[in-house]
Design a protein around this motif. Structure first.
Motif, PDB file in Angstrom:
ATOM      1  N   ASN A  69       0.848  -1.203   0.000  1.00  0.00           N
ATOM      2  CA  ASN A  69       0.000   0.000   0.000  1.00  0.00           C
ATOM      3  C   ASN A  69       0.885   1.255   0.000  1.00  0.00           C
ATOM      4  OD1 ASN A  69       0.652   0.714   2.780  1.00  0.00           O
ATOM      5  ND2 ASN A  69      -0.645  -1.008   3.340  1.00  0.00           N
ATOM      6  N   GLY A  70       0.245   2.389  -0.176  1.00  0.00           N
ATOM      7  CA  GLY A  70       0.989   3.650  -0.263  1.00  0.00           C
ATOM      8  C   GLY A  70       1.590   4.058   1.070  1.00  0.00           C
ATOM      9  N   HIS A  71       0.875   3.726   2.144  1.00  0.00           N
ATOM     10  CA  HIS A  71       1.395   4.107   3.458  1.00  0.00           C
ATOM     11  C   HIS A  71       2.738   3.440   3.747  1.00  0.00           C
ATOM     12  CE1 HIS A  71       1.747   5.400   7.519  1.00  0.00           C
ATOM     13  NE2 HIS A  71       2.134   4.160   7.789  1.00  0.00           N
ATOM     14  N   ILE A  74       5.626   5.040   2.003  1.00  0.00           N
ATOM     15  CA  ILE A  74       6.156   6.254   2.636  1.00  0.00           C
ATOM     16  C   ILE A  74       6.936   5.888   3.907  1.00  0.00           C
ATOM     17  CG2 ILE A  74       5.600   8.508   3.635  1.00  0.00           C
ATOM     18  CD1 ILE A  74       2.935   8.402   2.103  1.00  0.00           C
ATOM     19  N   THR A  95      -3.104  17.139   4.610  1.00  0.00           N
ATOM     20  CA  THR A  95      -2.877  15.869   3.931  1.00  0.00           C
ATOM     21  C   THR A  95      -3.658  14.775   4.631  1.00  0.00           C
ATOM     22  OG1 THR A  95      -1.160  14.328   3.167  1.00  0.00           O
ATOM     23  CG2 THR A  95      -0.795  15.355   5.316  1.00  0.00           C
ATOM     24  N   PHE A  96      -3.543  13.583   4.096  1.00  0.00           N
ATOM     25  CA  PHE A  96      -4.164  12.402   4.677  1.00  0.00           C
ATOM     26  C   PHE A  96      -3.315  11.927   5.868  1.00  0.00           C
ATOM     27  CE2 PHE A  96      -4.931   7.679   4.251  1.00  0.00           C
ATOM     28  CZ  PHE A  96      -6.215   7.711   4.741  1.00  0.00           C
ATOM     29  N   SER A  98      -1.843   9.356   6.667  1.00  0.00           N
ATOM     30  CA  SER A  98      -0.660   8.565   6.345  1.00  0.00           C
ATOM     31  C   SER A  98       0.651   9.359   6.387  1.00  0.00           C
ATOM     32  CB  SER A  98      -0.865   7.979   4.941  1.00  0.00           C
ATOM     33  OG  SER A  98       0.241   7.258   4.532  1.00  0.00           O
ATOM     34  N   VAL A 141       3.578  17.025  -0.189  1.00  0.00           N
ATOM     35  CA  VAL A 141       2.497  16.213  -0.781  1.00  0.00           C
ATOM     36  C   VAL A 141       1.974  16.918  -2.028  1.00  0.00           C
ATOM     37  CG1 VAL A 141       0.247  15.143  -0.350  1.00  0.00           C
ATOM     38  CG2 VAL A 141       1.843  15.480   1.559  1.00  0.00           C
ATOM     39  N   ASP A 167       5.206  12.702  -1.170  1.00  0.00           N
ATOM     40  CA  ASP A 167       4.000  11.897  -1.078  1.00  0.00           C
ATOM     41  C   ASP A 167       3.239  12.193  -2.367  1.00  0.00           C
ATOM     42  OD1 ASP A 167       1.438  10.910  -0.756  1.00  0.00           O
ATOM     43  OD2 ASP A 167       1.329  11.388   1.386  1.00  0.00           O
ATOM     44  N   ALA A 169       0.902  10.278  -3.669  1.00  0.00           N
ATOM     45  CA  ALA A 169      -0.277   9.401  -3.684  1.00  0.00           C
ATOM     46  C   ALA A 169      -1.380   9.918  -4.609  1.00  0.00           C
ATOM     47  CB  ALA A 169      -0.831   9.244  -2.264  1.00  0.00           C
ATOM     48  N   HIS A 170      -1.440  11.247  -4.796  1.00  0.00           N
ATOM     49  CA  HIS A 170      -2.500  11.834  -5.630  1.00  0.00           C
ATOM     50  C   HIS A 170      -2.055  12.106  -7.067  1.00  0.00           C
ATOM     51  CE1 HIS A 170      -4.797  13.778  -1.979  1.00  0.00           C
ATOM     52  NE2 HIS A 170      -4.630  12.479  -1.858  1.00  0.00           N
ATOM     53  N   SER A 191       0.325   5.781  -4.186  1.00  0.00           N
ATOM     54  CA  SER A 191      -0.679   4.873  -3.640  1.00  0.00           C
ATOM     55  C   SER A 191      -1.531   4.343  -4.780  1.00  0.00           C
ATOM     56  CB  SER A 191      -1.584   5.615  -2.662  1.00  0.00           C
ATOM     57  OG  SER A 191      -2.762   4.837  -2.419  1.00  0.00           O
ATOM     58  N   HIS A 193      -4.330   2.584  -4.008  1.00  0.00           N
ATOM     59  CA  HIS A 193      -5.524   2.183  -3.272  1.00  0.00           C
ATOM     60  C   HIS A 193      -6.750   2.258  -4.190  1.00  0.00           C
ATOM     61  CE1 HIS A 193      -8.885   2.824  -0.369  1.00  0.00           C
ATOM     62  NE2 HIS A 193      -8.276   1.791   0.176  1.00  0.00           N
ATOM     63  N   LYS A 196      -7.994   5.565  -5.578  1.00  0.00           N
ATOM     64  CA  LYS A 196      -7.113   6.463  -6.322  1.00  0.00           C
ATOM     65  C   LYS A 196      -7.350   6.367  -7.837  1.00  0.00           C
ATOM     66  CE  LYS A 196      -4.647   7.875  -2.686  1.00  0.00           C
ATOM     67  NZ  LYS A 196      -5.257   7.502  -1.391  1.00  0.00           N
ATOM     68  N   GLY A 203      -2.271  -1.040  -2.935  1.00  0.00           N
ATOM     69  CA  GLY A 203      -0.904  -1.129  -3.445  1.00  0.00           C
ATOM     70  C   GLY A 203      -0.208   0.208  -3.382  1.00  0.00           C
ATOM     71  N   TYR A 325     -12.187  16.871   2.689  1.00  0.00           N
ATOM     72  CA  TYR A 325     -10.854  16.330   2.430  1.00  0.00           C
ATOM     73  C   TYR A 325      -9.920  17.491   2.175  1.00  0.00           C
ATOM     74  CZ  TYR A 325      -7.988  12.465   0.480  1.00  0.00           C
ATOM     75  OH  TYR A 325      -7.051  11.505   0.228  1.00  0.00           O
TER      76      TYR A 325
HETATM   77  C1  LIG Z   1      -4.103   7.456  -0.062  1.00  0.00           C
HETATM   78  C2  LIG Z   1      -3.029   8.277   0.504  1.00  0.00           C
HETATM   79  C3  LIG Z   1      -1.939   7.719   1.194  1.00  0.00           C
HETATM   80  C4  LIG Z   1      -1.869   6.284   1.621  1.00  0.00           C
HETATM   81  O1  LIG Z   1      -2.016   5.357   0.638  1.00  0.00           O
HETATM   82  P1  LIG Z   1      -2.657   3.922   0.940  1.00  0.00           P
HETATM   83  O2  LIG Z   1      -2.374   3.197  -0.343  1.00  0.00           O
HETATM   84  O3  LIG Z   1      -4.103   4.107   1.205  1.00  0.00           O
HETATM   85  O4  LIG Z   1      -1.912   3.312   2.078  1.00  0.00           O
HETATM   86  C5  LIG Z   1      -0.914   8.560   1.579  1.00  0.00           C
HETATM   87  N1  LIG Z   1      -0.956   9.885   1.347  1.00  0.00           N
HETATM   88  C6  LIG Z   1      -1.995  10.464   0.724  1.00  0.00           C
HETATM   89  C7  LIG Z   1      -1.960  11.937   0.484  1.00  0.00           C
HETATM   90  C8  LIG Z   1      -3.072   9.687   0.301  1.00  0.00           C
HETATM   91  O5  LIG Z   1      -4.124  10.263  -0.278  1.00  0.00           O
END
Ligand SMILES: *Cc1c(COP(=O)(O)O)cnc(C)c1O
Length: 387
Positions: A69-71, A74, A95-96, A98, A141, A167, A169-170, A191, A193, A196, A203, A325
């Motif tokens: 996963n994305g977490h 990181i 941010t999220f 994570s 991020v 980060d 993820a987005h 990420s 997920h 996303k 993942g 969000y």
């Molecule tokens: C989704 C997200 C993550 C974590 O990713 P996961 O795959 O859900 O573990 C980290 N940072 C941001 C900004 C995210 O949106």
């Protein structure tokens, strides 16, 4: 709890804030068929290796490692940087969970820098003042897929000898002035997920430059095992399994059409909401090829005539799931009570109280977008008229 509610909502025909992209079922079944021959279903199998190379090329990365996963991408990237115990990491609270948790769980200290009010990403002008002799890294991020000021951040990092981990993820699927999104910083974490732009069910991945960092990163996702008799890292288990990698291979084939569909949805929102007094939409970075990951709207209650919470409630009553969000800021979380002062990032605090992301996903019915916009606009005092 949330999952249960989502299930109910899906059955009742509610519009959810996002919907996972899936390939045609037969395509996925064809993709996983080999697994019944090999019986190799995890631990860096054939699908994993195929996806790793495909994503490395797609992201323009020198090297790439896949994660569960994305977490964990990181968290283990921070660990593999081997920063001195207790070092400070400059980051954003907008941010999220994570991003901040990954820093704290590594025994590092997050230091929050404010964001830019128009682009919502870390404002590099604020970084200098936060640097101390304990600063070791910057963790910005690419919020909502809007690219950070990668040039300014790179210069600051070079000046002070800091590591930069994005980060990202987005930001999957984006490009910036001839650069692919996996080219920035010492590492960029993605990420995949289900929610996303691109998913492997669950993942993640890290795009990186330094090979010795990569070797440690690889070991850390596999318990720190170097070989059958040597374990020399305090690792975790963060490997991507073959079923997720197979989903990733399928979804990657359909990505161009999904990005195009998201673009159309975002443009339809923009046509209806742009220029309405009291509504502020995302200002994308110049030169960025966007992925349209989210559609955030910032509500100025005085000009618009309604608060973010009013609009959220009205959408909810109409069966539409928007999302606050990011609210609250990570620096305001209950688990961090008394530890940080959210007032130190006034812009982030202001925006987190006023922002709402509207539903956005590939293959969205345009009539749903029209209905969402009319609910939003009906909350305001002044309405934009359409011919
Ligand atoms: C989704 C997200 C993550 C974590 O990713 P996961 O795959 O859900 O573990 C980290 N940072 C941001 C900004 C995210 O949106």
């Amino acid at each position: 709890m949330e999952i249960k509610e989502n299930k109910k909502s899906w059955k009742s025909g509610r519009i959810l804030v996002t919907r996972s992209s899936l390939p045609p079922l037969e395509e996925y079944v064809d993709e996983i068929r080999d697994l019944w021959e090999s019986h190799w279903i995890t631990n860096m199998g054939a699908k994993h290796e195929e996806l790793r190379e495909a994503l490395r090329a797609y992201l323009g990365a020198e090297h790439l490692e896949l994660f569960t996963n994305g977490h964990m991408a990181i968290e283990l990237s921070l660990q593999a940087m081997e920063l001195p115990e207790g070092s400070e990491v400059i980051t954003t609270p907008f941010t999220f969970a994570s991003t901040t948790h990954a820093i704290v769980r590594n025994g590092l200290q997050p230091v929050f820098c404010d964001i830019d009010p128009e682009t919502f990403v870390l404002d590099p002008a604020g970084i200098d003042a936060l640097i101390t002799d304990r600063t070791a890294a910057i963790l910005p991020v690419h919020v909502y897929g809007n690219l950070c000021d990668v040039d300014a951040i790179g210069q600051i990092a070079q000046k002070y000898g800091l590591k930069v981990i994005y980060d990202a993820a987005h930001a999957f699927g984006e490009e910036y002035r001839g650069h692919q999104i996996g080219e920035f910083g010492d590492a960029s974490c993605f990420s995949f997920h289900a929610t996303k732009v691109y998913n492997t069910i669950e993942g993640g991945a890290v795009a990186y430059r330094d090979e010795s960092f990569g070797r440690l990163l690889y070991r850390l996702k596999n318990f720190g095992i170097r070989d059958a008799e040597t374990v020399d890292g305090i690792g975790a288990n963060a490997k991507m399994n073959e079923f997720c990698a197979a989903m990733g291979l399928c979804n990657l084939r359909h990505l161009p059409e999904k990005l195009k569909s998201r673009k159309e949805a975002a443009e339809r929102y923009r046509e209806r909401l742009e220029g309405v007094p009291g509504l502020r939409l995302l200002k994308p970075k110049d030169g960025l090829k966007q992925n349209y990951a989210y559609f955030p709207v910032v509500f100025n209650e005085k000009e618009f005539g309604a608060t973010r919470n009013d609009v959220f409630a009205a959408l909810d009553r109409a069966g539409i799931g928007a999302r606050k969000y990011f609210y609250p800021l990570t620096s305001s979380y209950t688990c961090y009570q008394g530890r940080f002062d959210p007032g130190q990032t006034p812009v982030a605090l202001h925006i987190s109280k006023r922002v709402l992301t509207l539903p956005l996903y590939a293959d969205m019915d345009p009539r749903d977008i029209d209905r969402i916009c009319s609910v939003v606009l009906s909350c305001g005092t002044e309405r934009k008229t359409h011919g």
